[in-house]
Design an enzyme around this catalytic site. Sequence first.
Site, PDB file in Angstrom:
ATOM      1  N   GLN A  23       0.829  -1.202   0.000  1.00  0.00           N
ATOM      2  CA  GLN A  23       0.000   0.000   0.000  1.00  0.00           C
ATOM      3  C   GLN A  23       0.868   1.260   0.000  1.00  0.00           C
ATOM      4  OE1 GLN A  23      -2.109  -0.496   3.740  1.00  0.00           O
ATOM      5  NE2 GLN A  23      -0.194  -1.081   4.722  1.00  0.00           N
ATOM      6  N   HIS A  54      -8.820   4.341  20.489  1.00  0.00           N
ATOM      7  CA  HIS A  54      -7.913   3.380  21.106  1.00  0.00           C
ATOM      8  C   HIS A  54      -8.305   3.035  22.541  1.00  0.00           C
ATOM      9  CE1 HIS A  54      -5.411   4.831  17.678  1.00  0.00           C
ATOM     10  NE2 HIS A  54      -5.263   3.536  17.565  1.00  0.00           N
ATOM     11  N   ASP A  97       1.813  -7.396  12.173  1.00  0.00           N
ATOM     12  CA  ASP A  97       1.437  -6.536  11.049  1.00  0.00           C
ATOM     13  C   ASP A  97       2.141  -7.027   9.795  1.00  0.00           C
ATOM     14  OD1 ASP A  97       1.143  -4.209   9.209  1.00  0.00           O
ATOM     15  OD2 ASP A  97       0.286  -3.274  11.000  1.00  0.00           O
ATOM     16  N   ASP A 129       1.469 -12.051   8.078  1.00  0.00           N
ATOM     17  CA  ASP A 129       0.042 -11.934   7.826  1.00  0.00           C
ATOM     18  C   ASP A 129      -0.727 -12.424   9.046  1.00  0.00           C
ATOM     19  OD1 ASP A 129      -2.593 -13.410   6.780  1.00  0.00           O
ATOM     20  OD2 ASP A 129      -2.131 -11.751   5.432  1.00  0.00           O
ATOM     21  N   ASP A 147      -7.069  -4.697  14.940  1.00  0.00           N
ATOM     22  CA  ASP A 147      -7.023  -3.295  14.518  1.00  0.00           C
ATOM     23  C   ASP A 147      -6.677  -3.242  13.036  1.00  0.00           C
ATOM     24  OD1 ASP A 147      -7.036  -0.553  14.617  1.00  0.00           O
ATOM     25  OD2 ASP A 147      -5.097  -0.363  15.611  1.00  0.00           O
TER      26      ASP A 147
END
Length: 304
Positions: A23, A54, A97, A129, A147
Amino acid sequence: MAFWEGFRELGWAEIARKQSKYQSIQILESVDRRINLVLDGMEQFNSGDQYRYHECLGILPYMFNPYAKDILILGGGDGLLAEHLLRLPIQSITIVDIDLEVIEICREYLNELNKGSLKDKQVKIVNEDAWDYVNNCKKKYDLVLCDYTDAFFLPCAKLYSIEHLKAIKKILSKEGVVAMQLITPSIHPEAFWSMVFSFKVSFPGYVVLPYHVYMPYMKCDAAFCLATPNKNRIAEIPCETEFLSKDIIPSLFVFAKDEQIKAPVIPSTAQNLMYAKYMMRRRVHYLKNNRVIYEDFGNNERRI
């Protein structure tokens, strides 16, 4: 008009940009020093109200298991959720992440905002992943917090599924709690309640609680769903907060009539991707002057 061009006309400055394998990543700063993280043109947070999000995704679920020690964050590469959790008497936080570039740019440019959480010795970062990590995980966690970015794009769409939720259930400790951020029901009610239904299918015997909070700078609600085995138990707020209070918490679980649905929805699986398909029926477009419009696609699911 592109997302960034609209913000530039409002006086925002681009302080960092990267293109990762997955991205585009931008960090923007407003004239009044507010910070935005933007992934593929989609705003992830605004520092003016990020604490609301949060605290609701991190502190509130913790209150359903106030003895939680080992916490798993799936996504959350900006370090802001970890920063809030480091205020608690926990032992470890694992952040998983897929995009290491997000972690690196946030470690460098958001260090003041996330208070160095991505460098903290209690925080372990795993570049993997989330689907694979959860499916192969042998460790048990007391709190799992999802998240993720919104499911407008295929790479993360399968994370909003019964299969993924059931895999998370297997790595929860006996008193473990899971919470996930979802799209707001004020704009995408079918998608939101589809995932709430998916939670109920995936966590039989658990209490499933959908909730939401208004984000004044983002100009929309942030929405969530949690599952807890601890019926009728919620502890006191365990740390200093900027938003959460004993009086405000009950209101987070109340939904207006136009945020609910009149017809049944289909739960989301890794095969049907209904959460993403419901979302794509009304795609959000950001235009100049911070005005938001919605383009209804009806049943057009060409992107899925």
